[in-house]
Design an enzyme around this catalytic site. Structure first.
Site: not given
Ligand code: RI2
Length: 315
Positions: A128, A197
């Site tokens: 991701c 998350d």
């Molecule tokens: P930062 C994302 O989820 C990913 O799962 C990633 O690991 C997490 O958020 C944390 O992201 P999504 O919002 O806060 O894309 O480290 O569903 O940037």
């Protein structure tokens, strides 16, 4: 009661994942509450507080899994203090500025800790897109370490593409792979590096769907798994036995209607996140240092006490 247009816009952007990633969601939510406070024409402190709570509820209802959202709302609502509307407005202003500054600082501090785990010449595998995980790579590059990355594309939304671009900009050579190729390449990898998350009190890591399978495979291969997560991602409600809701998203992210119809219209499900048990995680890297997942509960208690509140609900 008027919830400001910018609050609705921020909520819609979070819901549609134009604003995504736990840190970005928290930052946007705090700023939206500030807009609410700035433009409020409430004439009593009670009305002002009620408006702020309504704005927070609008934001809260967008995405259930990223705990940074309620943690941000809680921080701002607790910081709203004063006997007059002017004093309340001023306190929201100060609290949001403080919150956003801490957020930025936390990511840089976390990056330094994570970078210490990475050695010159290491290969990392990512899943991701996580700005916290990228902060570790960026700090390592700043320390003069040369790294390479194997980046999983991360179906269904291909957020690995964002990671690939960000790493390339840092000068890190990237190899992009489909998700199912991860195990095949794990022997060539020194660290699996992911974000989160939410982190539960038992050290379970809630992250983008596919993380748990990657972690199990990495453990089988003996590849260390490091999770980069600011303390904002600690989920205080899990201290009192609550579980973390896993968001299910629209199936059209997985397959379009026409293709689905053409293959016999199967049921399709699209869970956005999964849970990686603590035994598959080597270290949770935060701005307060690195923790074995089983001991994260100590930090959680220090930061949140025995549990949590929901100050956006009606008193
Ligand atoms: P930062 C994302 O989820 C990913 O799962 C990633 O690991 C997490 O958020 C944390 O992201 P999504 O919002 O806060 O894309 O480290 O569903 O940037």
């Amino acid at each position: 009661m008027d919830v400001h247009r910018e609050v609705h816009e921020t909520a819609a952007a979070i819901d549609a994942m134009e604003t995504r990633g736990a840190a970005a969601i928290a930052d946007a939510a705090a700023r939206a509450l500030r807009s609410q406070a700035r433009t409020s024409d409430a004439d009593t402190p009670e009305a002002f507080r009620a408006e702020l709570r309504a704005a927070a509820r609008t934001l809260f209802e967008t995405r259930p899994t990223a705990v940074s959202l309620p943690n941000a709302l809680r921080y701002v609502l607790h910081g709203a203090d004063g006997q007059t509307v002017a004093a309340l407005r001023e306190s929201v202003e100060t609290t949001v500025a403080e919150f956003c500054a801490r957020l930025e600082h936390a990511q840089a501090d976390l990056g330094e800790v994570g970078a210490n785990r990475l050695r010159d010449g290491d290969v990392v595998m990512t899943h991701c897109h996580s700005t916290d995980a990228l902060a570790c790579v960026e700090a390592a590059v700043d320390q003069g370490k040369e790294l390479r990355a194997i980046v999983k594309e991360t179906r269904p939304r291909n957020q690995g593409h964002i990671t690939a671009e960000a790493l390339s900009e840092l000068g890190v050579p990237v190899t992009l792979i489909v998700d199912s190729a991860a195990r095949h390449y794990l022997n060539d990898v020194d660290h699996v590096l992911v974000g989160a998350d939410s982190i539960a009190a038992d050290g379970s890591v809630i992250n983008k769907i596919g993380t748990s399978g990657l972690a199990v495979n990495a453990r089988d291969r003996g590849t260390p798994i490091m999770v980069a997560a600011q303390t904002l991602k600690l989920h205080p409600a899990t201290l009192t036995g609550h579980t973390v809701d896993i968001e299910t998203r629209d199936v059209t992210e997985v397959i379009d209607e026409a293709t689905r119809a053409s293959i016999g219209a199967p049921d399709v499900v699209n869970p956005a996140f999964d849970v990686t048990p603590p035994r598959y995680v080597d270290a949770i890297v935060t701005e307060r240092g690195q923790f074995p997942p089983e001991s994260i509960v100590t930090l959680m208690r220090e930061l949140f006490g025995e549990g949590t509140t929901r100050p956006w609900e009606e008193p």
